[in-house]
Design a protein around this motif. Sequence first.
Motif, PDB file in Angstrom:
ATOM      1  N   VAL A  36      63.358  29.736   5.916  1.00  0.00           N
ATOM      2  CA  VAL A  36      62.049  29.645   6.566  1.00  0.00           C
ATOM      3  C   VAL A  36      62.253  29.603   8.073  1.00  0.00           C
ATOM      4  O   VAL A  36      63.126  28.893   8.568  1.00  0.00           O
ATOM      5  CB  VAL A  36      61.276  28.390   6.090  1.00  0.00           C
ATOM      6  N   ARG A  37      61.456  30.377   8.794  1.00  0.00           N
ATOM      7  CA  ARG A  37      61.500  30.402  10.257  1.00  0.00           C
ATOM      8  C   ARG A  37      60.484  29.407  10.819  1.00  0.00           C
ATOM      9  O   ARG A  37      59.355  29.329  10.343  1.00  0.00           O
ATOM     10  CB  ARG A  37      61.120  31.790  10.795  1.00  0.00           C
ATOM     11  N   VAL A  38      60.877  28.648  11.826  1.00  0.00           N
ATOM     12  CA  VAL A  38      59.944  27.826  12.591  1.00  0.00           C
ATOM     13  C   VAL A  38      59.560  28.704  13.779  1.00  0.00           C
ATOM     14  O   VAL A  38      60.389  29.013  14.627  1.00  0.00           O
ATOM     15  CB  VAL A  38      60.572  26.498  13.058  1.00  0.00           C
ATOM     16  N   VAL A  39      58.309  29.152  13.828  1.00  0.00           N
ATOM     17  CA  VAL A  39      57.885  30.173  14.786  1.00  0.00           C
ATOM     18  C   VAL A  39      57.384  29.573  16.088  1.00  0.00           C
ATOM     19  O   VAL A  39      57.766  30.006  17.172  1.00  0.00           O
ATOM     20  CB  VAL A  39      56.807  31.086  14.158  1.00  0.00           C
ATOM     21  N   VAL A  40      56.521  28.581  15.997  1.00  0.00           N
ATOM     22  CA  VAL A  40      55.914  28.007  17.199  1.00  0.00           C
ATOM     23  C   VAL A  40      55.444  26.589  16.890  1.00  0.00           C
ATOM     24  O   VAL A  40      55.162  26.250  15.740  1.00  0.00           O
ATOM     25  CB  VAL A  40      54.754  28.913  17.703  1.00  0.00           C
ATOM     26  N   LEU A  41      55.391  25.770  17.926  1.00  0.00           N
ATOM     27  CA  LEU A  41      54.886  24.401  17.823  1.00  0.00           C
ATOM     28  C   LEU A  41      53.636  24.297  18.671  1.00  0.00           C
ATOM     29  O   LEU A  41      53.516  24.977  19.701  1.00  0.00           O
ATOM     30  CB  LEU A  41      55.916  23.408  18.370  1.00  0.00           C
ATOM     31  N   THR A  42      52.728  23.426  18.269  1.00  0.00           N
ATOM     32  CA  THR A  42      51.605  23.097  19.147  1.00  0.00           C
ATOM     33  C   THR A  42      51.190  21.647  18.919  1.00  0.00           C
ATOM     34  O   THR A  42      51.090  21.193  17.776  1.00  0.00           O
ATOM     35  CB  THR A  42      50.380  24.015  18.972  1.00  0.00           C
ATOM     36  N   PRO A  43      50.986  20.926  20.001  1.00  0.00           N
ATOM     37  CA  PRO A  43      50.394  19.605  19.862  1.00  0.00           C
ATOM     38  C   PRO A  43      48.898  19.743  19.592  1.00  0.00           C
ATOM     39  O   PRO A  43      48.293  20.767  19.928  1.00  0.00           O
ATOM     40  CB  PRO A  43      50.639  18.962  21.234  1.00  0.00           C
ATOM     41  N   LEU A  44      48.321  18.747  18.977  1.00  0.00           N
ATOM     42  CA  LEU A  44      46.875  18.604  18.851  1.00  0.00           C
ATOM     43  C   LEU A  44      46.540  17.260  19.474  1.00  0.00           C
ATOM     44  O   LEU A  44      47.088  16.239  19.057  1.00  0.00           O
ATOM     45  CB  LEU A  44      46.426  18.608  17.393  1.00  0.00           C
ATOM     46  N   ALA A  45      45.680  17.289  20.480  1.00  0.00           N
ATOM     47  CA  ALA A  45      45.327  16.047  21.166  1.00  0.00           C
ATOM     48  C   ALA A  45      43.937  16.172  21.764  1.00  0.00           C
ATOM     49  O   ALA A  45      43.506  17.269  22.123  1.00  0.00           O
ATOM     50  CB  ALA A  45      46.339  15.755  22.280  1.00  0.00           C
ATOM     51  N   TYR A  46      43.270  15.045  21.872  1.00  0.00           N
ATOM     52  CA  TYR A  46      42.007  15.051  22.603  1.00  0.00           C
ATOM     53  C   TYR A  46      42.310  15.045  24.098  1.00  0.00           C
ATOM     54  O   TYR A  46      43.287  14.434  24.532  1.00  0.00           O
ATOM     55  CB  TYR A  46      41.169  13.817  22.245  1.00  0.00           C
ATOM     56  N   PRO A  47      41.484  15.724  24.887  1.00  0.00           N
ATOM     57  CA  PRO A  47      41.668  15.671  26.338  1.00  0.00           C
ATOM     58  C   PRO A  47      41.369  14.268  26.860  1.00  0.00           C
ATOM     59  O   PRO A  47      40.712  13.467  26.184  1.00  0.00           O
ATOM     60  CB  PRO A  47      40.641  16.666  26.882  1.00  0.00           C
ATOM     61  N   ASP A  48      41.822  14.004  28.076  1.00  0.00           N
ATOM     62  CA  ASP A  48      41.572  12.687  28.675  1.00  0.00           C
ATOM     63  C   ASP A  48      40.226  12.613  29.388  1.00  0.00           C
ATOM     64  O   ASP A  48      39.954  11.659  30.098  1.00  0.00           O
ATOM     65  CB  ASP A  48      42.708  12.310  29.636  1.00  0.00           C
ATOM     66  N   ALA A  49      39.386  13.604  29.190  1.00  0.00           N
ATOM     67  CA  ALA A  49      38.039  13.637  29.774  1.00  0.00           C
ATOM     68  C   ALA A  49      37.025  13.450  28.643  1.00  0.00           C
ATOM     69  O   ALA A  49      37.373  13.604  27.464  1.00  0.00           O
ATOM     70  CB  ALA A  49      37.813  14.974  30.476  1.00  0.00           C
ATOM     71  N   PRO A  50      35.785  13.132  29.005  1.00  0.00           N
ATOM     72  CA  PRO A  50      34.778  12.933  27.952  1.00  0.00           C
ATOM     73  C   PRO A  50      34.575  14.141  27.035  1.00  0.00           C
ATOM     74  O   PRO A  50      34.254  13.985  25.875  1.00  0.00           O
ATOM     75  CB  PRO A  50      33.499  12.633  28.734  1.00  0.00           C
ATOM     76  N   ASP A  51      34.769  15.360  27.565  1.00  0.00           N
ATOM     77  CA  ASP A  51      34.678  16.509  26.670  1.00  0.00           C
ATOM     78  C   ASP A  51      35.630  17.617  27.111  1.00  0.00           C
ATOM     79  O   ASP A  51      36.164  17.607  28.217  1.00  0.00           O
ATOM     80  CB  ASP A  51      33.238  16.983  26.503  1.00  0.00           C
ATOM     81  N   TYR A  52      35.877  18.546  26.196  1.00  0.00           N
ATOM     82  CA  TYR A  52      36.860  19.606  26.410  1.00  0.00           C
ATOM     83  C   TYR A  52      36.513  20.451  27.636  1.00  0.00           C
ATOM     84  O   TYR A  52      37.392  20.780  28.429  1.00  0.00           O
ATOM     85  CB  TYR A  52      36.944  20.494  25.157  1.00  0.00           C
ATOM     86  N   ARG A  53      35.246  20.820  27.776  1.00  0.00           N
ATOM     87  CA  ARG A  53      34.842  21.678  28.905  1.00  0.00           C
ATOM     88  C   ARG A  53      35.207  21.034  30.240  1.00  0.00           C
ATOM     89  O   ARG A  53      35.705  21.703  31.136  1.00  0.00           O
ATOM     90  CB  ARG A  53      33.352  21.963  28.858  1.00  0.00           C
ATOM     91  N   GLU A  54      34.965  19.754  30.345  1.00  0.00           N
ATOM     92  CA  GLU A  54      35.285  19.049  31.592  1.00  0.00           C
ATOM     93  C   GLU A  54      36.797  19.040  31.835  1.00  0.00           C
ATOM     94  O   GLU A  54      37.269  19.290  32.942  1.00  0.00           O
ATOM     95  CB  GLU A  54      34.744  17.621  31.546  1.00  0.00           C
ATOM     96  N   ALA A  55      37.557  18.763  30.785  1.00  0.00           N
ATOM     97  CA  ALA A  55      39.017  18.721  30.923  1.00  0.00           C
ATOM     98  C   ALA A  55      39.587  20.094  31.270  1.00  0.00           C
ATOM     99  O   ALA A  55      40.564  20.197  32.011  1.00  0.00           O
ATOM    100  CB  ALA A  55      39.638  18.211  29.630  1.00  0.00           C
ATOM    101  N   ALA A  56      38.976  21.149  30.758  1.00  0.00           N
ATOM    102  CA  ALA A  56      39.497  22.504  30.943  1.00  0.00           C
ATOM    103  C   ALA A  56      39.002  23.178  32.222  1.00  0.00           C
ATOM    104  O   ALA A  56      39.547  24.212  32.618  1.00  0.00           O
ATOM    105  CB  ALA A  56      39.118  23.366  29.741  1.00  0.00           C
ATOM    106  N   ALA A  57      38.006  22.617  32.882  1.00  0.00           N
ATOM    107  CA  ALA A  57      37.360  23.297  34.011  1.00  0.00           C
ATOM    108  C   ALA A  57      38.350  23.724  35.093  1.00  0.00           C
ATOM    109  O   ALA A  57      38.334  24.883  35.540  1.00  0.00           O
ATOM    110  CB  ALA A  57      36.268  22.414  34.602  1.00  0.00           C
ATOM    111  N   GLU A  58      39.221  22.835  35.525  1.00  0.00           N
ATOM    112  CA  GLU A  58      40.163  23.186  36.589  1.00  0.00           C
ATOM    113  C   GLU A  58      41.121  24.283  36.137  1.00  0.00           C
ATOM    114  O   GLU A  58      41.348  25.262  36.846  1.00  0.00           O
ATOM    115  CB  GLU A  58      40.952  21.966  37.049  1.00  0.00           C
ATOM    116  N   ARG A  59      41.668  24.117  34.962  1.00  0.00           N
ATOM    117  CA  ARG A  59      42.621  25.106  34.428  1.00  0.00           C
ATOM    118  C   ARG A  59      41.957  26.479  34.291  1.00  0.00           C
ATOM    119  O   ARG A  59      42.528  27.499  34.649  1.00  0.00           O
ATOM    120  CB  ARG A  59      43.142  24.614  33.087  1.00  0.00           C
ATOM    121  N   LEU A  60      40.733  26.487  33.775  1.00  0.00           N
ATOM    122  CA  LEU A  60      40.027  27.752  33.594  1.00  0.00           C
ATOM    123  C   LEU A  60      39.660  28.400  34.929  1.00  0.00           C
ATOM    124  O   LEU A  60      39.626  29.625  35.026  1.00  0.00           O
ATOM    125  CB  LEU A  60      38.781  27.547  32.737  1.00  0.00           C
TER     126      LEU A  60
END
Length: 191
Positions: A140-164
Amino acid sequence: METMDAIRLRCSLKTRLSDRPVPADVVERVLRAAHLAPSARNTQPWRFVVLRERAAIDALADAALPEPSAVIARAPVLVAACVRPADGITRDGRDYFLYDVASAVQNLLLAATDLGLATHLVASFDEAAARRVLRVPDDVRVVVLTPLAYPDAPDYREAAAERLSQRTRMPLADVAFDRGWGEPWMGAHIG
């Protein structure tokens, strides 16, 4: 959230993560979305190993990552996307099972975004070490890893705004062609 919104909003939030627990039912919803992906001849060759204990996540990071990862260090959940090549299809030198697992991972990423979870694809790791820690069989190949976590902001849009705001994309006419390679896409603009 609409599908196109999840596609537009999804980004790798490397520094804006909370260590807030992700409930098992939320992790299961993300896994169910991955499991609904298309696959060549419906072989469904993907497998997912989910780590939810800090010690297990740290053991994987210590053994398999070339350098410490802040994103994995904070994440309460880590998902390893795996594939057994023998369960998939290879034809004419093309490993369709890799396309299959990529489709499943994309579903996982978009479902996570829809549920307000941050993700970050990690492909730079020692696969043999990851296989050992995760107790993944040799075939079996291990292809990719990803964490799952809530952002440190009240909602995803707010946390992602700077990055986006820093995201760039090549013009569509440079990557999509009309009637043949090199002929810029002339379709309708759909924002």
